[in-house]
Design a protein around this motif. Structure first.
Motif, PDB file in Angstrom:
ATOM      1  N   LEU A  42      33.798  54.066   8.954  1.00 32.75           N
ATOM      2  CA  LEU A  42      32.740  53.377   8.201  1.00 32.75           C
ATOM      3  C   LEU A  42      32.351  52.119   8.961  1.00 32.75           C
ATOM      4  O   LEU A  42      33.222  51.367   9.419  1.00 32.75           O
ATOM      5  CB  LEU A  42      33.269  52.988   6.813  1.00 32.75           C
ATOM      6  N   ALA A  43      31.044  51.875   9.100  1.00 29.14           N
ATOM      7  CA  ALA A  43      30.577  50.634   9.738  1.00 29.14           C
ATOM      8  C   ALA A  43      29.127  50.363   9.313  1.00 29.14           C
ATOM      9  O   ALA A  43      28.367  51.295   9.040  1.00 29.14           O
ATOM     10  CB  ALA A  43      30.669  50.741  11.259  1.00 29.14           C
ATOM     11  N   PHE A  45      25.193  48.821  10.006  1.00 27.18           N
ATOM     12  CA  PHE A  45      24.237  48.674  11.117  1.00 27.18           C
ATOM     13  C   PHE A  45      22.902  48.173  10.558  1.00 27.18           C
ATOM     14  O   PHE A  45      22.298  48.837   9.714  1.00 27.18           O
ATOM     15  CB  PHE A  45      24.045  50.019  11.847  1.00 27.18           C
ATOM     16  N   SER A  46      22.429  47.040  11.074  1.00 25.68           N
ATOM     17  CA  SER A  46      21.177  46.478  10.535  1.00 25.68           C
ATOM     18  C   SER A  46      19.983  46.698  11.465  1.00 25.68           C
ATOM     19  O   SER A  46      18.863  46.353  11.088  1.00 25.68           O
ATOM     20  CB  SER A  46      21.338  44.987  10.251  1.00 25.68           C
ATOM     21  N   ILE A  62      22.559  51.461  18.057  1.00 21.29           N
ATOM     22  CA  ILE A  62      23.985  51.138  18.186  1.00 21.29           C
ATOM     23  C   ILE A  62      24.245  50.610  19.589  1.00 21.29           C
ATOM     24  O   ILE A  62      23.953  51.293  20.579  1.00 21.29           O
ATOM     25  CB  ILE A  62      24.857  52.379  17.895  1.00 21.29           C
ATOM     26  N   GLU A  63      24.764  49.372  19.646  1.00 26.52           N
ATOM     27  CA  GLU A  63      25.072  48.801  20.958  1.00 26.52           C
ATOM     28  C   GLU A  63      26.516  49.148  21.319  1.00 26.52           C
ATOM     29  O   GLU A  63      27.299  49.497  20.438  1.00 26.52           O
ATOM     30  CB  GLU A  63      24.863  47.288  20.959  1.00 26.52           C
ATOM     31  N   ARG A  65      30.479  48.361  22.584  1.00 29.71           N
ATOM     32  CA  ARG A  65      31.432  47.261  22.395  1.00 29.71           C
ATOM     33  C   ARG A  65      31.323  46.316  23.592  1.00 29.71           C
ATOM     34  O   ARG A  65      30.784  46.704  24.649  1.00 29.71           O
ATOM     35  CB  ARG A  65      32.847  47.821  22.342  1.00 29.71           C
ATOM     36  N   LYS A  71      30.898  52.531  20.362  1.00 30.53           N
ATOM     37  CA  LYS A  71      31.494  52.302  19.043  1.00 30.53           C
ATOM     38  C   LYS A  71      31.868  53.656  18.439  1.00 30.53           C
ATOM     39  O   LYS A  71      31.272  54.689  18.771  1.00 30.53           O
ATOM     40  CB  LYS A  71      30.510  51.547  18.148  1.00 30.53           C
ATOM     41  N   VAL A  96      31.092  45.345   2.908  1.00 23.79           N
ATOM     42  CA  VAL A  96      30.231  45.628   4.067  1.00 23.79           C
ATOM     43  C   VAL A  96      30.669  44.765   5.251  1.00 23.79           C
ATOM     44  O   VAL A  96      30.811  45.253   6.380  1.00 23.79           O
ATOM     45  CB  VAL A  96      28.738  45.407   3.718  1.00 23.79           C
ATOM     46  N   GLY A 100      32.584  45.911   9.087  1.00 27.10           N
ATOM     47  CA  GLY A 100      31.957  45.660  10.384  1.00 27.10           C
ATOM     48  C   GLY A 100      32.886  44.974  11.369  1.00 27.10           C
ATOM     49  O   GLY A 100      32.487  44.681  12.496  1.00 27.10           O
ATOM     50  N   ASP A 102      35.847  44.679  14.080  1.00 30.51           N
ATOM     51  CA  ASP A 102      36.336  45.602  15.113  1.00 30.51           C
ATOM     52  C   ASP A 102      37.663  46.216  14.716  1.00 30.51           C
ATOM     53  O   ASP A 102      38.558  45.526  14.238  1.00 30.51           O
ATOM     54  CB  ASP A 102      36.525  44.845  16.433  1.00 30.51           C
ATOM     55  N   ARG A 181      20.375  41.787   6.017  1.00 30.46           N
ATOM     56  CA  ARG A 181      20.976  41.007   7.103  1.00 30.46           C
ATOM     57  C   ARG A 181      19.954  39.999   7.607  1.00 30.46           C
ATOM     58  O   ARG A 181      18.791  40.372   7.857  1.00 30.46           O
ATOM     59  CB  ARG A 181      21.352  41.967   8.233  1.00 30.46           C
TER      60      ARG A 181
HETATM   61  C1  LIG Z   1      25.899  43.581   8.473  1.00 27.04           C
HETATM   62  C2  LIG Z   1      26.222  44.050   9.866  1.00 27.04           C
HETATM   63  C3  LIG Z   1      25.244  44.669  10.620  1.00 27.04           C
HETATM   64  C4  LIG Z   1      25.518  45.171  11.906  1.00 27.04           C
HETATM   65  N1  LIG Z   1      24.524  45.777  12.616  1.00 27.04           N
HETATM   66  C5  LIG Z   1      24.815  46.346  13.820  1.00 27.04           C
HETATM   67  C6  LIG Z   1      23.806  47.050  14.540  1.00 27.04           C
HETATM   68  O1  LIG Z   1      22.647  47.176  14.109  1.00 27.04           O
HETATM   69  N2  LIG Z   1      24.146  47.615  15.744  1.00 27.04           N
HETATM   70  C7  LIG Z   1      25.426  47.536  16.231  1.00 27.04           C
HETATM   71  O2  LIG Z   1      25.703  48.090  17.309  1.00 27.04           O
HETATM   72  N3  LIG Z   1      26.402  46.862  15.561  1.00 27.04           N
HETATM   73  C8  LIG Z   1      26.126  46.286  14.369  1.00 27.04           C
HETATM   74  N4  LIG Z   1      27.116  45.625  13.665  1.00 27.04           N
HETATM   75  C9  LIG Z   1      28.476  45.605  14.205  1.00 27.04           C
HETATM   76  C10 LIG Z   1      29.241  46.895  13.875  1.00 27.04           C
HETATM   77  O3  LIG Z   1      29.256  47.150  12.485  1.00 27.04           O
HETATM   78  C11 LIG Z   1      30.683  46.723  14.387  1.00 27.04           C
HETATM   79  O4  LIG Z   1      30.656  46.661  15.805  1.00 27.04           O
HETATM   80  C12 LIG Z   1      31.631  47.804  13.910  1.00 27.04           C
HETATM   81  O5  LIG Z   1      32.951  47.396  14.201  1.00 27.04           O
HETATM   82  C13 LIG Z   1      31.383  49.139  14.579  1.00 27.04           C
HETATM   83  O6  LIG Z   1      32.358  50.019  14.058  1.00 27.04           O
HETATM   84  P1  LIG Z   1      32.719  51.412  14.680  1.00 27.04           P
HETATM   85  O7  LIG Z   1      33.357  51.182  16.049  1.00 27.04           O
HETATM   86  O8  LIG Z   1      33.667  51.972  13.662  1.00 27.04           O
HETATM   87  O9  LIG Z   1      31.449  52.203  14.782  1.00 27.04           O
HETATM   88  C14 LIG Z   1      26.842  45.055  12.427  1.00 27.04           C
HETATM   89  C15 LIG Z   1      27.825  44.398  11.668  1.00 27.04           C
HETATM   90  C16 LIG Z   1      27.527  43.897  10.405  1.00 27.04           C
HETATM   91  C17 LIG Z   1      28.606  43.227   9.602  1.00 27.04           C
END
Ligand SMILES: Cc1cc2nc3c(=O)[nH]c(=O)nc-3n(C[C@H](O)[C@H](O)[C@H](O)COP(=O)(O)O)c2cc1C
Length: 204
Positions: A42-43, A45-46, A62-63, A65, A71, A96, A100, A102, A181
């Motif tokens: 679960l994560a 993404f805005s 998605i960017e 790490r 990710k 939420v 997010g 790591d 966000r």
């Molecule tokens: C509210 C919020 C919005 C986020 N939006 C993005 C996003 O648009 N793109 C992105 O790459 N990471 C975003 N992040 C960071 C990821 O949620 C974070 O890197 C997360 O640990 C990824 O988890 P995963 O490795 O389980 O996919 C956001 C974090 C938060 C708290």
């Protein structure tokens, strides 16, 4: 005309701050996915919006790490070609935010946050109960410009919380509280009537 300052010369990190506070508030896709070995993830993404309404296609950027690795959400979507986008409301801001942070691939955010869960209707990832909307998606395309990978998901089935639908079948506009966000923090969006905006400007 008010003067403006160019941000063209800023490095990517400084420009990101300018972008994330001005291209805002952004909706948040709270994404559940599963790995090839069926670990839940679960994560939030805005960098997220509607790419097309018919067919209904959602897009998320998605960017990588900081170390350049993908990710878990991206790895899982590429492996299983499925994901679920939940729209959380303001009462879930802490969950939420925590989802997010790591964490290693084997860490199950869904279990750690003790969220109420259901099986999805058409895809493998679990669904978080109590959200405003749920979109079960199948991957239809990816596209990259620089660091981010754009993930396009076609919605195979979608649901809106019954508590947000009025007796006449419309959305209950005054009771939707989507979490947004702004910059690196969170925003609450409520409907703003044009009349009050105009009045406020006239009074200032
Ligand atoms: C509210 C919020 C919005 C986020 N939006 C993005 C996003 O648009 N793109 C992105 O790459 N990471 C975003 N992040 C960071 C990821 O949620 C974070 O890197 C997360 O640990 C990824 O988890 P995963 O490795 O389980 O996919 C956001 C974090 C938060 C708290």
């Amino acid at each position: 005309m008010s003067s403006m300052i160019s941000i063209d010369h800023l490095d990517a990190a400084a420009r990101f701050a300018m972008l994330s506070w001005t291209i805002a508030p952004r909706p948040i896709a709270w994404i559940t996915s599963v790995s090839a070995s069926r670990e839940n993830n679960l994560a939030p993404f805005s960098f997220f919006t509607i790419a097309s309404t018919d067919p209904l296609v959602l897009v998320v950027a998605i960017e990588p790490r900081p170390d350049g690795s993908p990710k878990d959400t991206l790895s899982n979507i590429l492996a299983t070609r499925q994901f679920v986008v939940q729209i959380a409301e303001t009462d879930r801001v802490d969950e939420v935010a925590r989802s997010g942070e790591d964490s290693p691939p084997e860490f199950d955010e869904l279990a750690a946050l003790d969220l109420p869960l259901s099986k999805a209707a058409r895809v493998l990832p679990l669904v978080i109960d109590g959200c405003a909307a749920v979109f079960e998606c199948e991957l239809v395309d990816t596209r990259s410009f620089g660091r981010e990978t754009l993930v396009f998901g076609e919605v195979v089935t979608a649901r809106i919380a019954e508590r947000l639908i009025t007796e006449s079948g419309d959305i209950d506009k005054n009771n939707v509280r989507p979490l947004g966000r702004i910059g690196s923090t969170f925003a609450a969006s409520t409907p703003l009537s044009r009349r009050s905006a105009v009045t406020a400007r006239a009074e200032s």
